[in-house]
Design an enzyme around this catalytic site. Sequence first.
Site, PDB file in Angstrom:
ATOM      1  N   ASN A 276       0.970  -1.245  -0.244  1.00 60.69           N
ATOM      2  CA  ASN A 276       0.146   0.081  -0.134  1.00 60.69           C
ATOM      3  C   ASN A 276       0.888   1.099  -0.167  1.00 60.69           C
ATOM      4  OD1 ASN A 276      -1.823   2.139   0.533  1.00 60.69           O
ATOM      5  ND2 ASN A 276      -2.378   1.204   2.389  1.00 60.69           N
TER       6      ASN A 276
ATOM      7  N   LYS B  81       0.130   4.199  -0.316  1.00 57.09           N
ATOM      8  CA  LYS B  81      -0.573   5.423   0.619  1.00 57.09           C
ATOM      9  C   LYS B  81      -0.135   6.767  -0.697  1.00 57.09           C
ATOM     10  CE  LYS B  81      -0.004   3.148   4.956  1.00 57.09           C
ATOM     11  NZ  LYS B  81       0.238   3.118   6.309  1.00 57.09           N
TER      12      LYS B  81
ATOM     13  N   HIS C 188      -9.214   1.088   4.995  1.00 59.30           N
ATOM     14  CA  HIS C 188      -7.969   1.442   5.691  1.00 59.30           C
ATOM     15  C   HIS C 188      -8.265   2.421   6.871  1.00 59.30           C
ATOM     16  CE1 HIS C 188      -3.970   2.520   6.533  1.00 59.30           C
ATOM     17  NE2 HIS C 188      -3.500   1.087   5.769  1.00 59.30           N
TER      18      HIS C 188
ATOM     19  N   GLU D  70      -6.457   4.568   7.926  1.00 55.10           N
ATOM     20  CA  GLU D  70      -6.550   6.057   7.701  1.00 55.10           C
ATOM     21  C   GLU D  70      -7.569   6.542   7.240  1.00 55.10           C
ATOM     22  OE1 GLU D  70      -2.825   5.312   5.800  1.00 55.10           O
ATOM     23  OE2 GLU D  70      -1.621   4.972   7.522  1.00 55.10           O
TER      24      GLU D  70
ATOM     25  N   GLU E  84      -5.339  -5.150  10.672  1.00 57.34           N
ATOM     26  CA  GLU E  84      -4.067  -4.031  10.696  1.00 57.34           C
ATOM     27  C   GLU E  84      -4.532  -3.249  11.837  1.00 57.34           C
ATOM     28  OE1 GLU E  84      -2.208  -2.856   6.665  1.00 57.34           O
ATOM     29  OE2 GLU E  84      -3.760  -1.370   7.170  1.00 57.34           O
TER      30      GLU E  84
ATOM     31  N   GLY F 239       2.742   2.215  10.859  1.00 53.53           N
ATOM     32  CA  GLY F 239       3.931   3.283  10.795  1.00 53.53           C
ATOM     33  C   GLY F 239       4.660   3.479  11.958  1.00 53.53           C
TER      34      GLY F 239
ATOM     35  N   SER G  35       3.711  -2.350  10.180  1.00 50.93           N
ATOM     36  CA  SER G  35       5.150  -2.317  10.321  1.00 50.93           C
ATOM     37  C   SER G  35       5.748  -3.639   9.988  1.00 50.93           C
ATOM     38  CB  SER G  35       5.505  -2.090  11.748  1.00 50.93           C
ATOM     39  OG  SER G  35       5.096  -1.003  12.114  1.00 50.93           O
TER      40      SER G  35
HETATM   41  P1  13P Z   1       3.232   0.308   7.530  1.00 51.64           P
HETATM   42  O1  13P Z   1       3.748  -1.070   6.978  1.00 51.64           O
HETATM   43  O2  13P Z   1       3.994   1.488   7.031  1.00 51.64           O
HETATM   44  O3  13P Z   1       3.205   0.051   9.180  1.00 51.64           O
HETATM   45  O4  13P Z   1       1.781   0.547   7.084  1.00 51.64           O
HETATM   46  C1  13P Z   1       0.783  -0.512   7.066  1.00 51.64           C
HETATM   47  C2  13P Z   1      -0.221  -0.158   6.365  1.00 51.64           C
HETATM   48  O5  13P Z   1      -1.032   0.716   6.917  1.00 51.64           O
HETATM   49  C3  13P Z   1      -0.601  -1.070   5.186  1.00 51.64           C
HETATM   50  O6  13P Z   1      -1.912  -0.714   4.667  1.00 51.64           O
END
Ligand code: 13P
Length: 250
Positions: A9, A11, A95, A97, A167, A173, A213
């Site tokens: 992903n 982003k 997601h 976010e 997740e 992150g 992560s």
């Molecule tokens: P990270 O791997 O940067 O923690 O992000 C995970 C994520 O949100 C994948 O959709």
Amino acid sequence: MRHPVIAGNWKMYKTIAEAVRFIDVLKPKVASANHCEVVVAPPFTALKAVAEAARSSNIQVAAQDVSWEKEGAFTGDVSASMLREAGCTHVIIGHSERRQYHHETDERVNRKLKAALAGDLTPIVCVGETLEEREAGRTQAVLERQFTEGFAALTAQDFSRIIIAYEPVWAIGTGRTATPEIAAESHRALRSLIVKQFGGEVAEQTRILYGGSVKPDNIQGLMAQEEIDGALVGGASLKADSFSAIVNYL
Ligand code: 13P
């Protein structure tokens, strides 16, 4: 045996030029990865160019969101058929976010995922608890709510086309990965919800990915868990070296 999925992903990272360069570098590094499906999710602007760059390779393309409507006066939204036309096969829905910054509710997730299915896209639906919810002992309840409302009014046949990504928000992150055991516990909880709602056979074949992560140095431990059927990778999917190392975890 469930065929694993390793998805990146991106982003809000990478211009069209950066995205195409990335695919050119990634292609040979993952060309012999038959043990899993490889998916990348670029921003909307780069979808078509990435799909073209990835043509006749084993890299599939996902969008990061989709509208629940087919077309109309919905400024800023993109429909499932538009994504299909751009070359997408998958779409990430719900997601954290988007739940956090764009008021994505379980009901909206449900509508979007029905639109994705109707538009012949494979939904990768994200669920997961916040740190506060985990510390309050509410992980199971949160997953149950996200599952029941997010996957409401689907047939078992519809559901069998869905990929779930667990997740935990506190692991995204932050560099703080869930241990393989913690992840597997939530995956088990999700799978028993699938059994209850859609039956054992569907539950047995549903891929549940872990995200939060994921890095080249922890993917093996995660994939060693029978319950974990792949990964949704954020930060480490932005570099061809680290993403291909995760894809080639065997
Ligand atoms: P990270 O791997 O940067 O923690 O992000 C995970 C994520 O949100 C994948 O959709």
